[in-house]
Scaffold this motif. Structure first.
Motif, PDB file in Angstrom:
ATOM      1  N   ARG A 104     -10.602  -0.682   0.218  1.00  0.00           N
ATOM      2  CA  ARG A 104     -11.155  -0.140  -1.022  1.00  0.00           C
ATOM      3  C   ARG A 104     -12.671  -0.274  -1.053  1.00  0.00           C
ATOM      4  O   ARG A 104     -13.382   0.609  -1.536  1.00  0.00           O
ATOM      5  CB  ARG A 104     -10.519  -0.826  -2.226  1.00  0.00           C
ATOM      6  CG  ARG A 104      -9.022  -0.543  -2.347  1.00  0.00           C
ATOM      7  CD  ARG A 104      -8.392  -1.322  -3.489  1.00  0.00           C
ATOM      8  NE  ARG A 104      -8.856  -0.836  -4.775  1.00  0.00           N
ATOM      9  CZ  ARG A 104      -8.314   0.173  -5.434  1.00  0.00           C
ATOM     10  NH1 ARG A 104      -7.295   0.845  -4.904  1.00  0.00           N
ATOM     11  NH2 ARG A 104      -8.771   0.538  -6.610  1.00  0.00           N
TER      12      ARG A 104
ATOM     13  N   GLU B 232       0.814  -1.207   0.000  1.00  0.00           N
ATOM     14  CA  GLU B 232       0.000   0.000   0.000  1.00  0.00           C
ATOM     15  C   GLU B 232       0.847   1.255   0.000  1.00  0.00           C
ATOM     16  O   GLU B 232       0.357   2.352  -0.250  1.00  0.00           O
ATOM     17  CB  GLU B 232      -0.928   0.005   1.218  1.00  0.00           C
ATOM     18  CG  GLU B 232      -0.218   0.072   2.556  1.00  0.00           C
ATOM     19  CD  GLU B 232       0.141  -1.296   3.087  1.00  0.00           C
ATOM     20  OE1 GLU B 232       0.557  -1.402   4.242  1.00  0.00           O
ATOM     21  OE2 GLU B 232      -0.005  -2.280   2.344  1.00  0.00           O
TER      22      GLU B 232
ATOM     23  N   ARG C 244     -15.221   2.816  -1.373  1.00  0.00           N
ATOM     24  CA  ARG C 244     -16.199   2.823  -2.466  1.00  0.00           C
ATOM     25  C   ARG C 244     -17.606   3.014  -1.939  1.00  0.00           C
ATOM     26  O   ARG C 244     -18.411   3.755  -2.530  1.00  0.00           O
ATOM     27  CB  ARG C 244     -16.090   1.511  -3.239  1.00  0.00           C
ATOM     28  CG  ARG C 244     -17.002   1.411  -4.443  1.00  0.00           C
ATOM     29  CD  ARG C 244     -16.564   2.333  -5.550  1.00  0.00           C
ATOM     30  NE  ARG C 244     -15.326   1.934  -6.163  1.00  0.00           N
ATOM     31  CZ  ARG C 244     -14.665   2.664  -7.056  1.00  0.00           C
ATOM     32  NH1 ARG C 244     -15.131   3.854  -7.391  1.00  0.00           N
ATOM     33  NH2 ARG C 244     -13.540   2.247  -7.579  1.00  0.00           N
TER      34      ARG C 244
ATOM     35  N   VAL D  62     -11.858   5.633  -4.241  1.00  0.00           N
ATOM     36  CA  VAL D  62     -11.002   4.844  -3.362  1.00  0.00           C
ATOM     37  C   VAL D  62      -9.724   5.572  -2.955  1.00  0.00           C
ATOM     38  O   VAL D  62      -8.796   4.952  -2.441  1.00  0.00           O
ATOM     39  CB  VAL D  62     -10.644   3.480  -4.019  1.00  0.00           C
ATOM     40  CG1 VAL D  62     -11.891   2.635  -4.170  1.00  0.00           C
ATOM     41  CG2 VAL D  62      -9.941   3.682  -5.349  1.00  0.00           C
ATOM     42  N   GLU D  63      -9.669   6.882  -3.187  1.00  0.00           N
ATOM     43  CA  GLU D  63      -8.539   7.677  -2.725  1.00  0.00           C
ATOM     44  C   GLU D  63      -8.995   9.114  -2.546  1.00  0.00           C
ATOM     45  O   GLU D  63     -10.033   9.520  -3.068  1.00  0.00           O
ATOM     46  CB  GLU D  63      -7.373   7.598  -3.716  1.00  0.00           C
ATOM     47  CG  GLU D  63      -7.736   8.019  -5.119  1.00  0.00           C
ATOM     48  CD  GLU D  63      -6.616   7.701  -6.108  1.00  0.00           C
ATOM     49  OE1 GLU D  63      -5.470   8.127  -5.864  1.00  0.00           O
ATOM     50  OE2 GLU D  63      -6.892   7.041  -7.118  1.00  0.00           O
TER      51      GLU D  63
ATOM     52  N   THR E 262      -4.374  -0.488  -0.483  1.00  0.00           N
ATOM     53  CA  THR E 262      -4.713  -1.452  -1.532  1.00  0.00           C
ATOM     54  C   THR E 262      -5.477  -2.666  -1.009  1.00  0.00           C
ATOM     55  O   THR E 262      -5.824  -3.547  -1.798  1.00  0.00           O
ATOM     56  CB  THR E 262      -3.437  -1.934  -2.239  1.00  0.00           C
ATOM     57  OG1 THR E 262      -2.578  -2.579  -1.280  1.00  0.00           O
ATOM     58  CG2 THR E 262      -2.694  -0.767  -2.877  1.00  0.00           C
TER      59      THR E 262
END
Length: 234
Positions: free
Chosen positions: A164, A3, A168, A174-175, A159
């Motif tokens: 994630r 990650e 979502r 996701v960021e 990750t």
């Protein structure tokens, strides 16, 4: 993949598309060193990241706006765990290739792969240090302040499938968004009552739409109106 491994171009968004015209004749290639391929000869990425420009209009009573503006500001990032040693290991594994045959995927020696991995580690450490120096209110619309990512999710790493999935479901992306700023001079597009005002935020996000964040804001700030619109990158 760790990650912590984030390539230098990971935060870049695509430039506006421009029309291209075919040249009348093939351009002549400038002379170069024998045996070294030009950058154009390397494989192209599978496709550009799905970046999208957004504007968020927020308006309502002054007191509610003051509260929102204060609550929304933050450093603008998710405090994912950072492991520099893992970054170096991951880059070395990528460089040496899946078979570990003694030559890297691009013909690098084992020592060359180690040097490359150490360079990426140094770049990752520099990036992490720069992020930790961000001012606490440097981002005017910090999603992590508005819809905090739980510590148990942060500890998984960026990750991890569960991390994630949480992002979502709760952010729609996701960021964290990038290049977040207040757009001065833009108004609500309507006449507001006395004692009301509007603020317009601009930002870039990719691979999704931050609709879940807007729904949470509407629930938490019922006195305010939120309008999220896409902006063309063309």
């Amino acid at each position: 993949m760790s990650e912590n491994l984030r390539l230098p171009w990971a935060d870049l968004f695509p430039a506006p598309a421009q029309a291209e015209e075919a040249p009348a004749s093939p351009p002549r290639r400038a002379p170069g060193r024998r045996g070294r391929r030009p950058l154009s000869a390397w494989p192209s990425p599978s496709g550009p990241p799905a970046w999208q420009a957004w504007r968020l209009l927020v308006y309502g009573p002054d007191a509610a706006m003051d509260d929102f503006v204060a609550q929304a500001a933050g450093p603008g990032l998710i405090p994912w765990p950072f492991d520099a040693e893992r970054v170096e290991e991951d880059v070395f594994a990528l460089a040496i290739g899946p078979h570990g045959s003694g030559r890297g995927a691009r013909g690098l020696s084992v020592e060359g792969c180690r040097i490359l991995a150490r360079q990426f580690r140094a770049a990752a450490e520099t990036r992490h240090a720069r992020l930790t120096l961000r001012a606490a209110d440097s981002c005017p619309l910090d999603f992590h302040r508005l819809v905090p990512v739980p510590e148990r999710i942060v500890s998984l790493g960026a990750t991890h499938p569960d991390a994630r999935a949480w992002l979502r479901a709760n952010w729609g992306i996701v960021e964290a968004p990038v290049q977040v700023r207040i757009l001065p001079g833009l108004k609500a597009g309507r006449r507001l009552p006395r004692g009301h005002r509007a603020t317009v935020y601009g930002f870039f996000a990719r691979n999704g739409a931050p609709d879940p964040v807007i729904r949470r804001l509407e629930e938490h700030y019922p006195a305010l109106v939120f309008r999220l619109t896409e902006r063309s990158l063309a």
